[in-house]
Design a protein around this motif. Structure first.
Motif, PDB file in Angstrom:
ATOM      1  N   ILE A 158       0.879  -1.168   0.000  1.00  0.00           N
ATOM      2  CA  ILE A 158       0.000   0.000   0.000  1.00  0.00           C
ATOM      3  C   ILE A 158       0.916   1.217   0.000  1.00  0.00           C
ATOM      4  N   ILE A 159       0.638   2.190  -0.869  1.00  0.00           N
ATOM      5  CA  ILE A 159       1.429   3.421  -0.870  1.00  0.00           C
ATOM      6  C   ILE A 159       0.849   4.361   0.179  1.00  0.00           C
ATOM      7  N   THR A 160       1.702   4.856   1.069  1.00  0.00           N
ATOM      8  CA  THR A 160       1.263   5.817   2.072  1.00  0.00           C
ATOM      9  C   THR A 160       2.021   7.127   1.905  1.00  0.00           C
ATOM     10  N   PHE A 161       1.366   8.213   2.289  1.00  0.00           N
ATOM     11  CA  PHE A 161       1.990   9.535   2.239  1.00  0.00           C
ATOM     12  C   PHE A 161       2.089  10.092   3.646  1.00  0.00           C
ATOM     13  N   ASN A 162       3.266  10.593   4.010  1.00  0.00           N
ATOM     14  CA  ASN A 162       3.493  11.200   5.310  1.00  0.00           C
ATOM     15  C   ASN A 162       3.622  12.709   5.114  1.00  0.00           C
ATOM     16  N   PRO A 163       2.581  13.492   5.461  1.00  0.00           N
ATOM     17  CA  PRO A 163       2.652  14.942   5.224  1.00  0.00           C
ATOM     18  C   PRO A 163       3.656  15.664   6.108  1.00  0.00           C
ATOM     19  N   GLN A 164       4.012  15.083   7.261  1.00  0.00           N
ATOM     20  CA  GLN A 164       5.004  15.720   8.120  1.00  0.00           C
ATOM     21  C   GLN A 164       6.396  15.673   7.496  1.00  0.00           C
ATOM     22  N   LYS A 165       6.736  14.534   6.895  1.00  0.00           N
ATOM     23  CA  LYS A 165       8.046  14.377   6.260  1.00  0.00           C
ATOM     24  C   LYS A 165       7.982  14.594   4.749  1.00  0.00           C
ATOM     25  N   VAL A 166       6.784  14.767   4.215  1.00  0.00           N
ATOM     26  CA  VAL A 166       6.534  14.934   2.777  1.00  0.00           C
ATOM     27  C   VAL A 166       7.225  13.813   2.007  1.00  0.00           C
ATOM     28  N   CYS A 167       6.777  12.579   2.277  1.00  0.00           N
ATOM     29  CA  CYS A 167       7.384  11.414   1.625  1.00  0.00           C
ATOM     30  C   CYS A 167       6.353  10.306   1.456  1.00  0.00           C
TER      31      CYS A 167
END
Length: 201
Positions: A158-167
């Protein structure tokens, strides 16, 4: 307004899907002019947009073919006169935006227009306003970074996005959490206004 736009875009999508060539200016001209005027006079972003940012300042209309394929996507943003400006995102057939993330760095606000669930539809665009001037761009090294990130892509993820690290990471779902898969890379976006760029580690 939204119902009228929906009827028009479904009809144009059907024509595009069945005729076998791109829509002409005559085919889509009225739709685009109607969309511009609807946005300019719209009192509420939710009356037009399929997706909006949490702060209600940016939205996206996804215009798909008669089938599920993306055809056009349009960015809506405040025009300073109580309505919204509209601009196309990328070119025909490439974009379907599913989420908008508001990101802040060094006093600058960015809006990440995102579809990040599958590699085949993975799409990222950056929108920002500085001194009254708007910019919509994809970021530098986008294609190169994607290619490097996909090289060691696992079969099940599953692709996840981390907005805190922008990754972005390839993950497994573990209980209520997503855990990065071992021996896979992370895709990063470094926010530096119009010099923003992607890289992999």
């Amino acid at each position: 307004m939204q119902a009228a736009l929906e009827l028009m875009r479904n009809e144009l999508g059907y024509i595009n899907s069945h005729r076998g060539d791109d829509l002409t200016a005559e085919d889509n001209g009225f739709f685009f002019r109607f969309l511009e005027q609807a946005a300019r006079l719209c009192p509420d972003l939710h009356l037009l947009a399929d997706v909006t940012s949490a702060d209600h300042k940016v939205g996206v209309i996804n215009f798909q073919e008669w089938s599920i394929n993306p055809l056009y996507s349009f960015l809506l943003y405040e025009n300073g006169k109580g309505g919204w400006n509209v601009t196309p995102i990328d070119t025909v057939g490439n974009v379907k935006i599913e989420k908008i993330f508001k990101l802040d760095k060094n006093g600058q606000t960015y809006y990440l227009l995102s579809n990040n669930f599958l590699p085949i539809t993975f799409t990222q665009f950056i929108f920002m306003t500085e001194n009254g001037i708007t910019s919509l761009f994809q970021g530098k090294q986008y294609e190169e970074a994607l290619k490097a990130w996909y090289e060691n892509r696992p079969e099940d993820y599953i692709i996840t996005f981390n907005p805190q690290k922008v990754c972005w990471n390839f993950c497994h779902e573990v209980g209520e959490y997503y855990q990065p898969i071992e021996n896979t890379k992370t895709l990063y976006l470094e926010l530096k206004k119009e010099q923003s760029y992607f890289y992999v580690e």
